[in-house]
Design a protein around this motif. Structure first.
Motif, PDB file in Angstrom:
ATOM      1  N   HIS A 193      20.805  -8.135 -78.926  1.00 10.24           N
ATOM      2  CA  HIS A 193      20.517  -7.654 -80.276  1.00 10.24           C
ATOM      3  C   HIS A 193      19.267  -6.783 -80.285  1.00 10.24           C
ATOM      4  O   HIS A 193      19.233  -5.720 -80.933  1.00 10.24           O
ATOM      5  N   ARG A 194      18.233  -7.207 -79.569  1.00 12.46           N
ATOM      6  CA  ARG A 194      16.996  -6.422 -79.510  1.00 12.46           C
ATOM      7  C   ARG A 194      17.238  -5.065 -78.849  1.00 12.46           C
ATOM      8  O   ARG A 194      16.745  -4.031 -79.317  1.00 12.46           O
ATOM      9  N   LEU A 195      17.973  -5.056 -77.742  1.00 11.95           N
ATOM     10  CA  LEU A 195      18.222  -3.794 -77.051  1.00 11.95           C
ATOM     11  C   LEU A 195      19.089  -2.870 -77.890  1.00 11.95           C
ATOM     12  O   LEU A 195      18.865  -1.652 -77.917  1.00 11.95           O
ATOM     13  N   ALA A 196      20.071  -3.442 -78.590  1.00  6.46           N
ATOM     14  CA  ALA A 196      20.917  -2.618 -79.461  1.00  6.46           C
ATOM     15  C   ALA A 196      20.085  -1.949 -80.543  1.00  6.46           C
ATOM     16  O   ALA A 196      20.285  -0.771 -80.868  1.00  6.46           O
ATOM     17  N   GLY A 197      19.131  -2.686 -81.087  1.00  2.42           N
ATOM     18  CA  GLY A 197      18.272  -2.118 -82.124  1.00  2.42           C
ATOM     19  C   GLY A 197      17.385  -1.003 -81.616  1.00  2.42           C
ATOM     20  O   GLY A 197      16.966  -0.142 -82.394  1.00  2.42           O
ATOM     21  N   LEU A 198      17.111  -1.016 -80.307  1.00  3.13           N
ATOM     22  CA  LEU A 198      16.279   0.030 -79.710  1.00  3.13           C
ATOM     23  C   LEU A 198      17.111   1.157 -79.105  1.00  3.13           C
ATOM     24  O   LEU A 198      16.567   2.084 -78.513  1.00  3.13           O
ATOM     25  N   GLY A 199      18.423   1.063 -79.237  1.00  4.79           N
ATOM     26  CA  GLY A 199      19.288   2.113 -78.716  1.00  4.79           C
ATOM     27  C   GLY A 199      19.447   2.105 -77.212  1.00  4.79           C
ATOM     28  O   GLY A 199      19.769   3.148 -76.621  1.00  4.79           O
ATOM     29  N   VAL A 200      19.221   0.970 -76.566  1.00  6.29           N
ATOM     30  CA  VAL A 200      19.346   0.879 -75.111  1.00  6.29           C
ATOM     31  C   VAL A 200      20.793   0.565 -74.754  1.00  6.29           C
ATOM     32  O   VAL A 200      21.354  -0.451 -75.192  1.00  6.29           O
ATOM     33  N   ASP A 201      21.404   1.405 -73.958  1.00  9.84           N
ATOM     34  CA  ASP A 201      22.764   1.162 -73.506  1.00  9.84           C
ATOM     35  C   ASP A 201      22.767  -0.042 -72.566  1.00  9.84           C
ATOM     36  O   ASP A 201      21.972  -0.113 -71.618  1.00  9.84           O
ATOM     37  N   HIS A 202      23.668  -0.999 -72.816  1.00  8.79           N
ATOM     38  CA  HIS A 202      23.685  -2.210 -72.006  1.00  8.79           C
ATOM     39  C   HIS A 202      25.031  -2.906 -72.110  1.00  8.79           C
ATOM     40  O   HIS A 202      25.836  -2.595 -72.993  1.00  8.79           O
ATOM     41  N   VAL A 203      25.256  -3.848 -71.196  1.00 11.30           N
ATOM     42  CA  VAL A 203      26.412  -4.727 -71.262  1.00 11.30           C
ATOM     43  C   VAL A 203      25.932  -6.154 -71.034  1.00 11.30           C
ATOM     44  O   VAL A 203      24.876  -6.380 -70.427  1.00 11.30           O
ATOM     45  N   VAL A 204      26.726  -7.111 -71.541  1.00  7.91           N
ATOM     46  CA  VAL A 204      26.444  -8.524 -71.340  1.00  7.91           C
ATOM     47  C   VAL A 204      27.609  -9.116 -70.560  1.00  7.91           C
ATOM     48  O   VAL A 204      28.743  -9.117 -71.047  1.00  7.91           O
ATOM     49  N   LEU A 205      27.340  -9.581 -69.361  1.00  6.33           N
ATOM     50  CA  LEU A 205      28.385 -10.150 -68.519  1.00  6.33           C
ATOM     51  C   LEU A 205      28.401 -11.662 -68.671  1.00  6.33           C
ATOM     52  O   LEU A 205      27.367 -12.321 -68.519  1.00  6.33           O
ATOM     53  N   GLU A 206      29.567 -12.214 -68.979  1.00  5.32           N
ATOM     54  CA  GLU A 206      29.689 -13.651 -69.223  1.00  5.32           C
ATOM     55  C   GLU A 206      30.894 -14.197 -68.456  1.00  5.32           C
ATOM     56  O   GLU A 206      31.987 -13.634 -68.517  1.00  5.32           O
ATOM     57  N   ARG A 207      30.699 -15.294 -67.741  1.00  7.45           N
ATOM     58  CA  ARG A 207      31.773 -15.861 -66.914  1.00  7.45           C
ATOM     59  C   ARG A 207      32.910 -16.429 -67.748  1.00  7.45           C
ATOM     60  O   ARG A 207      34.029 -16.583 -67.267  1.00  7.45           O
ATOM     61  N   GLY A 208      32.644 -16.761 -69.014  1.00  3.55           N
ATOM     62  CA  GLY A 208      33.689 -17.249 -69.912  1.00  3.55           C
ATOM     63  C   GLY A 208      33.634 -16.484 -71.217  1.00  3.55           C
ATOM     64  O   GLY A 208      33.614 -15.265 -71.239  1.00  3.55           O
ATOM     65  N   GLU A 209      33.601 -17.235 -72.326  1.00  2.00           N
ATOM     66  CA  GLU A 209      33.404 -16.639 -73.641  1.00  2.00           C
ATOM     67  C   GLU A 209      31.940 -16.752 -74.029  1.00  2.00           C
ATOM     68  O   GLU A 209      31.157 -17.469 -73.382  1.00  2.00           O
TER      69      GLU A 209
END
Length: 412
Positions: free
Chosen positions: A20-36
């Motif tokens: 959420h913080r990175l999205a607010g700063l316009g930083v392109d990113h992904v979140v990798l999660e082994r499940g949901e």
């Protein structure tokens, strides 16, 4: 191979707060999660588990509890759904069912290998949490065959265990809750008691965490404690997610039929040996609680109207006669629950970021490897860093550090 500015490993509450913080700063990113999103809450908690923090304290960046029970306690599944809704609220770029298998340095940053393809990133945030691996003591290897062993991550309910009695090792939140549930289900329970933090669920008419929040105890900074290593090793709060004023302290457990013993110090097949330290352990927890309640009383005296009732400390616990040795088979104990805490685990991390104990070397989540960060660690920067509410502070700090580094080091 796709490239992004930042890869966040883990979509629990800390990883999503960071997203959420990175999205607010316009930083392109992904979140990798082994499940949901919130996977561990859905799959590594027992059936009756509820958060130890009241719903009103479930505060994340841009998100808070909005349901009808602010003073209630969400179940693990409910909290998992809460995190999923949080991720949807800002379209978090979560890649579910994507397990990280290797993380390594490259000339331009990092290569994150997964079972669904690899990613290149300038920076990486480890958000897999502190509770990645059960810290089962080495003496468990000497337990006799045929006696079932489980950790809190694999315990589900009394009916899911073999018949017979249960030895629960560890008297912090998980151990006391499981021991109490087993005793109420009619099981014979022996609880090996180590260091713990005793607190009432409610005090002076309010939830104890309301008081800790008000007096600033949860916000205590790591730089303000005399011994950071000792502070990070403090046992978790001995609380239960229910509004009962006293909760499930050792006195309540003893009254329910739980046999209290000292710290487990020896195991020889089916014979368990306990230290004769129960009185000292209970006395130390009582003294620490008394000091804290005194701090609350002094705060309440300076803030008229904050207390909703008079001082009502729970009674001191009478120390029972404690066994020094128990033959598990002769007493009908068929299961051992290792509620001895958790440790982080990074089997896929190839970088020199860990100390000799396998923990991340860092300052406020900034590791010793440039561009590598961590969030959700014990007392990372504040006492509540591992709490749901604490992640927002660490996420803000790390996002600022990460973007400053990004500005200073443009992509090559």
């Amino acid at each position: 191979m796709p490239r992004t500015d930042t890869v966040i490993v883990g979509a629990g509450h800390a990883g999503l707060a960071m997203s959420h913080r990175l999205a607010g700063l316009g930083v392109d990113h992904v979140v990798l999660e082994r499940g949901e999103a919130g996977e561990r809450w859905r799959t590594a908690r027992w059936d009756s588990f509820r958060l130890l923090t009241p719903n009103w304290l479930t505060r994340l960046p841009g998100w808070s509890y909005r349901g009808p029970e602010p003073d209630g306690f969400m179940s693990a599944v409910e909290f998992g759904d809460h995190l999923s809704a949080y991720a949807r609220s800002f379209a978090a770029p979560v890649r579910p069912h994507t397990a990280v298998t290797r993380l390594e340095r490259t000339p331009r940053g990092f290569r994150v290998e997964t079972d669904r393809g690899d990613w290149a990133a300038r920076t990486v945030v480890l958000a897999t949490g502190y509770h990645s691996r059960a810290a089962v003591p080495g003496l468990a290897a000497r337990l006799a065959p045929g006696i079932t062993e489980v950790t809190p991550a694999h315990y589900r309910s009394p009916s899911a265990l073999p018949g017979g009695g249960v030895l629960v090792v560890g008297a912090s939140a998980s151990g006391t809750q499981i021991a109490y549930e087993l005793a109420r289900a009619g099981r014979r329970v022996v609880l090996a008691v180590g260091g713990h933090t005793r607190l009432p669920r409610r005090y002076r008419g309010r939830d104890i965490l309301w008081w800790l929040d008000r007096i600033g105890a949860l916000d205590r900074d790591i730089d303000d404690v005399p011994d950071p290593a000792a502070a990070r090793a403090e046992p978790s709060l001995q609380l239960v997610g229910a509004s009962d004023a006293r909760g499930a302290d050792l006195g309540v457990l003893s009254a329910a039929g739980v046999v209290l013993a000292g710290r487990l110090c020896a195991l020889d097949g089916a014979v368990a040996g306990f230290a004769g330290d129960l009185a000292t352990t209970i006395g130390g927890a009582q003294q620490r609680m008394t000091r804290l309640l005194g701090d609350i009383d002094r705060y309440a005296a300076t803030k008229p109207g904050t207390a909703a009732g008079p001082p009502d400390p729970p009674p001191e616990i009478a120390v029972p006669s404690a066994p020094l040795e128990v033959d598990l088979r002769r007493t009908g104990i068929s299961t051992v629950v290792w509620a001895t805490g958790f440790r982080p685990s990074y089997p896929w991390l190839t970088l020199p970021a860990l100390d000799q104990s396998g923990r991340i070397r860092h300052r406020r989540g900034v590791t010793t490897v440039p561009g590598l960060y961590a969030i959700g660690l014990r007392f990372q920067s504040r006492r509540n860093s591992t709490f749901i509410d604490g992640a927002r502070h660490d996420a803000e700090y790390l996002a600022g550090h990460l973007t400053a580094r990004r500005t200073l080091r443009p992509a090559g």
